[in-house]
Scaffold this motif. Structure first.
Motif, PDB file in Angstrom:
ATOM      1  N   VAL A  79       3.341  -1.837  10.534  1.00 57.13           N
ATOM      2  CA  VAL A  79       3.932  -2.976  11.225  1.00 57.13           C
ATOM      3  C   VAL A  79       4.125  -4.061  10.166  1.00 57.13           C
ATOM      4  O   VAL A  79       3.154  -4.538   9.575  1.00 57.13           O
ATOM      5  N   ASN A  80       5.363  -4.430   9.913  1.00 57.23           N
ATOM      6  CA  ASN A  80       5.686  -5.343   8.808  1.00 57.23           C
ATOM      7  C   ASN A  80       6.118  -6.712   9.309  1.00 57.23           C
ATOM      8  O   ASN A  80       6.682  -6.858  10.392  1.00 57.23           O
ATOM      9  N   GLY A 112       9.200 -17.470  -2.832  1.00 49.60           N
ATOM     10  CA  GLY A 112       8.410 -17.799  -1.652  1.00 49.60           C
ATOM     11  C   GLY A 112       8.406 -16.718  -0.595  1.00 49.60           C
ATOM     12  O   GLY A 112       8.591 -17.001   0.593  1.00 49.60           O
ATOM     13  N   ALA A 113       8.177 -15.471  -1.015  1.00 52.90           N
ATOM     14  CA  ALA A 113       8.118 -14.358  -0.064  1.00 52.90           C
ATOM     15  C   ALA A 113       6.676 -14.147   0.389  1.00 52.90           C
ATOM     16  O   ALA A 113       5.778 -14.008  -0.436  1.00 52.90           O
ATOM     17  N   ASP A 114       6.458 -14.126   1.691  1.00 49.35           N
ATOM     18  CA  ASP A 114       5.153 -13.831   2.275  1.00 49.35           C
ATOM     19  C   ASP A 114       5.298 -12.554   3.097  1.00 49.35           C
ATOM     20  O   ASP A 114       5.947 -12.559   4.151  1.00 49.35           O
ATOM     21  N   PHE A 115       4.686 -11.476   2.611  1.00 51.46           N
ATOM     22  CA  PHE A 115       4.858 -10.150   3.202  1.00 51.46           C
ATOM     23  C   PHE A 115       3.519  -9.669   3.729  1.00 51.46           C
ATOM     24  O   PHE A 115       2.505  -9.740   3.014  1.00 51.46           O
ATOM     25  N   SER A 116       3.477  -9.200   4.970  1.00 52.12           N
ATOM     26  CA  SER A 116       2.241  -8.663   5.531  1.00 52.12           C
ATOM     27  C   SER A 116       2.490  -7.274   6.116  1.00 52.12           C
ATOM     28  O   SER A 116       3.565  -6.992   6.655  1.00 52.12           O
ATOM     29  N   ILE A 117       1.481  -6.423   5.969  1.00 50.54           N
ATOM     30  CA  ILE A 117       1.546  -5.043   6.451  1.00 50.54           C
ATOM     31  C   ILE A 117       0.284  -4.765   7.273  1.00 50.54           C
ATOM     32  O   ILE A 117      -0.829  -5.083   6.841  1.00 50.54           O
ATOM     33  N   SER A 156       3.346 -13.815  -1.751  1.00 53.12           N
ATOM     34  CA  SER A 156       2.041 -13.306  -1.337  1.00 53.12           C
ATOM     35  C   SER A 156       2.206 -11.993  -0.590  1.00 53.12           C
ATOM     36  O   SER A 156       3.276 -11.686  -0.048  1.00 53.12           O
ATOM     37  N   LEU A 157       1.117 -11.217  -0.569  1.00 48.54           N
ATOM     38  CA  LEU A 157       1.088  -9.937   0.147  1.00 48.54           C
ATOM     39  C   LEU A 157      -0.272  -9.787   0.807  1.00 48.54           C
ATOM     40  O   LEU A 157      -1.311  -9.970   0.164  1.00 48.54           O
TER      41      LEU A 157
END
Length: 371
Positions: A79-80, A112-117, A156-157
């Protein structure tokens, strides 16, 4: 559209032509009801004078709670969620992209990329999948692609997963990600040079992480290398990773430095890791393994090494090694490779004991099924 027009040429064919210096789209929104996702973008500017595409404020996220969405999946699918401040493409030939299926840029900038998995690993893997490694995909791409430089700034990741046998959430996060990817290409004359990645970040918002990768784009080899260092930090910051995964509860200790180097390909990886640390106080809580073996559990806890180097000043260097499962992606390959080094540094004897215990349990189960 303001800034674009269909113009009939001498051959009686219509072509998309710019009628102004810029073409602007604002307040874009797309929903994907079957997938339960939505995509929003504040502004897209096509600048025909500067040959650039400038995109402001992209948001891609689920329309329902992530755990609820994960429950709808048969397998432990990701789920991204992505929030991106700016995505700028420079030196683009618009006609080349539209008419000839060629995508050539001078550079691409991600800011400014904020990526969550999120993954629920209590669900099974879909072993019918085959996930191709990124550099192999480039080699096989039917589209001619060439991006000399991809820059990543202030991003961020966050990766979170629920593991089998318990409800603990494993969480690892990287802040202040900055880096450069060079020679992203499928053009034959450029593939003689590798695709390279140089990145730095703050792991768990504490330790300085530096990573270098080299991907062979030639037809001679599918190998790639990755190496890096992790700076000093308190061990307790890794408890939310180590405890859910390994049942290793960290009470105290200090990581002085970690360095690693590995070679990998479609089949797996090998390499070395040196993790220097001192005053580690930790305990193994792995009920699903040790519930029936109290004495063995006690023994494993006695052989978790408290420091490296040891009291005699001897430094342990661990071997890295992992056989790739091709239904998992490159992220799994990186992590599983490094995981072997961490475990073989902290408690190599314990791993041998656990392997023997699992083998013995498997034999018992086989005999029981045969009856």
């Amino acid at each position: 559209f303001n800034g674009l027009a269909l113009v009939k040429g001498p051959d009686q064919l219509f072509r998309l032509t710019s009628t102004a210096d810029k073409f602007l789209l604002e307040k874009l929104a797309l929903t994907f009801p079957l997938q339960h996702y939505k995509l929003e973008c504040n502004k897209v500017e096509l600048n025909f004078v500067d040959h650039a595409i400038l995109i402001d404020s992209i948001n891609y996220k689920p329309t329902i709670d992530r755990q609820e969405l994960a429950e709808t999946y048969k397998y432990n699918k990701e789920v991204n969620s992505l929030s991106l401040n700016k995505l700028d493409l420079y030196g683009i030939n618009f006609l080349q992209v539209i008419g000839y299926q060629e995508f050539f840029l001078d550079s691409l900038a991600i800011k400014g990329a904020d990526f969550s998995i999120y993954k629920d690993k209590r669900k099974p893997f879909d072993k019918s999948l085959y996930k191709t490694l990124p550099h192999i995909s480039l080699k096989k791409s039917p589209v001619l692609l060439n991006i000399p430089k991809v820059s990543i700034e202030n991003s961020s990741l966050v990766y979170e997963e629920r593991n089998p046998n318990h409800d603990l959430l494993m969480k690892v996060h990287f802040q202040e990600i900055n880096g450069m990817i060079e020679n992203v290409t499928s053009v034959p004359e450029f593939k003689k040079n590798p695709m390279t990645v140089h990145a730095r970040a703050k792991l768990m918002n504490q330790a300085e992480l530096n990573v270098k990768m080299n991907f062979d784009l030639s037809d001679k080899s599918d190998d790639f290398t990755f190496a890096g260092t992790l700076g000093p930090s308190n061990f307790k910051y890794y408890d939310e990773v180590l405890f859910p995964l390994f049942g290793l509860k960290i009470f105290s200790g200090h990581l002085d430095k970690l360095s690693f180097s590995a070679v990998a390909n479609n089949n797996g990886s090998y390499g070395t890791m040196t993790m220097l640390y001192h005053d580690l106080e930790a305990k193994v809580y792995k009920k699903e393994i040790f519930e029936e073996e109290k004495k063995l559990s006690w023994l494993v806890n006695q052989i978790v090494h408290q420091s490296n180097p040891n009291k005699k000043g001897q430094i342990r260097t661990a071997k890295l090694g992992y056989t790739r499962e091709t239904y998992k992606g490159i992220g799994s390959l990186f992590w599983k490779t490094l995981q072997t080094g961490i475990l073989h540094t902290l408690a190599p004897e314990a791993l041998s004991i656990v392997d023997k215990l699992n083998e013995r349990k498997q034999k018992k189960a086989t005999k029981k099924n045969q009856k």
